[in-house]
Write a protein that holds these residues in place. Structure first.
Motif, PDB file in Angstrom:
ATOM      1  N   HIS A 169      39.922  36.977  42.013  1.00 43.90           N
ATOM      2  CA  HIS A 169      40.666  38.139  41.535  1.00 43.90           C
ATOM      3  C   HIS A 169      41.750  37.714  40.546  1.00 43.90           C
ATOM      4  CE1 HIS A 169      39.538  40.878  45.189  1.00 43.90           C
ATOM      5  NE2 HIS A 169      38.492  40.238  44.688  1.00 43.90           N
ATOM      6  N   GLY A 180      34.352  40.612  42.346  1.00 49.11           N
ATOM      7  CA  GLY A 180      34.865  41.910  41.938  1.00 49.11           C
ATOM      8  C   GLY A 180      33.903  42.652  41.037  1.00 49.11           C
ATOM      9  N   ASP A 194      37.473  45.227  44.400  1.00 52.03           N
ATOM     10  CA  ASP A 194      36.892  44.127  45.160  1.00 52.03           C
ATOM     11  C   ASP A 194      35.398  44.381  45.366  1.00 52.03           C
ATOM     12  OD1 ASP A 194      37.547  41.707  47.055  1.00 52.03           O
ATOM     13  OD2 ASP A 194      36.259  43.048  48.210  1.00 52.03           O
TER      14      ASP A 194
END
Length: 352
Positions: A169, A180, A194
């Motif tokens: 991330h 993601g 996510d």
């Protein structure tokens, strides 16, 4: 808002394909098969392409798709049972989406779906650009790759979704979560969620992302390709030196580089020609172009020209430069200083 259903179905399909390819990678089944052009392809490429095309055509049966693969190798290598086994796994694991995406049950449906990616592109109509595994070399190494899908309407990219199963991330946070989905819709911004989060609508599980237009070159971070055959590392180094970029570049495979820029983990992405004759494929850039555009950046060829996603299966341009709106003009000027206003000296860094 326009294209809400298209974005939603694209997210569901890309998530399903991302879970599928991650499963294959985690099981170390990603041995490549060589295509006619000597580039690698895996059962993950075929499975992901089938799953996504089947999903798109269930919801938008009149749309066309520009896909990278066809079923000839599936049939000649008798890969149908292996691919169907993986597709069956993801359809059971992601059964909540079966009503919306449909299911593939046999070899005929598998090959038919893969072969529906045969559009030649163009400036008219609704055409999806699909790269089922962008960065197959990275996928084979267990590194970065992306599942990329974009909707182009009358030559203009309207929806872009990129699944990044292995991308943190944040590139710079220790112990950052991994995986993601990046989504952009023209005029509606760019978003991140996510990979494990439920997709209930295009934006319910997402948050907006923006790049850093306040950074100058002293703070700028560069992402560039791993493979020397994909981008001229020599020219990249010269550009970075002339612009006095202090941060070392981060080398990543696939369109995850666009995601890093859109998400504010980098300010510059350089993809510089290694061949004078090569032209970029639309499926390698359509989703990423929209992500950076909608997060506040600029993407052009190396001379500052707009990218034309309606000219066919390829972009009629050389290389790509994505950057913040603040830095992009000076990068283009530096490139022209090094290779000439119209690329007269580009041959120094390229093959024929």
């Amino acid at each position: 808002m326009s294209f809400v259903k298209e974005a939603y179905i694209a997210q569901l399909a890309v998530k399903r394909a991302s879970l599928l390819t991650k499963r294959i990678a985690d099981e170390h089944l990603q041995r490549g098969i060589e295509k006619k052009d000597k580039s690698p392809v895996t059962i993950g490429d075929f499975a992901a392409q089938a799953v996504i095309i089947h999903s798109i055509l269930k919801n938008f049966p009149e749309d066309l798709i520009v896909g990278e693969e066809d079923s000839s190798l599936i049939k000649s290598q008798h890969l149908e049972p292996k691919i169907l086994k993986k597709i069956d796994w993801v359809q059971k694991s992601d059964s909540v989406s079966n009503d919306k995406l449909g299911v593939i049950t046999n070899a005929e449906e598998l090959c038919l779906a893969v072969d529906k990616g045969n559009s030649k592109g163009g400036h008219k109509g609704r055409i999806w650009a699909l790269d089922p595994i962008d960065g197959t070399s990275g996928f084979l190494r267990g590194a970065q790759y992306a599942v990329c899908l974009a909707l182009i309407v009358d030559g203009v990219v309207q929806v872009g979704v990129v699944g990044c199963p292995h991308l943190p991330h944040s590139l710079y946070e220790k112990d950052s979560k991994i995986g993601g989905i990046y989504t952009a819709v023209k005029g509606q911004g760019a978003y991140f969620q996510d990979l494990a989060a439920a997709v209930t609508s295009p934006y319910d599980s997402s948050h907006p992302i923006h790049l850093h237009n306040d950074y100058d070159f002293s703070k700028a971070r560069v992402v560039e390709g791993v493979e020397k055959g994909h981008s001229s590392h020599e020219l990249q180094s010269l550009i970075e030196s002339k612009l006095k970029i202090a941060q070392p570049p981060v080398r990543l495979d696939s369109q995850v580089k666009y995601c890093a820029v859109a998400n504010g983990d980098a300010e510059i992405y350089l993809r510089l020609p290694t061949s004078l004759s090569y032209r970029e494929k639309i499926w390698d850039h359509a989703s990423g172009w929209l992500l950076v555009h909608e997060s506040g950046g600029i993407v052009t060829d190396i001379f500052g020209n707009k990218l034309d996603f309606g000219s066919g299966r390829t972009l009629n341009s050389q290389g790509v430069i994505a950057a913040t709106a603040t830095l992009h003009p000076e990068i283009i000027k530096t490139v022209k200083d090094l290779v000439g206003e119209h690329g007269q000296m580009l041959y120094r860094f390229c093959s024929a």
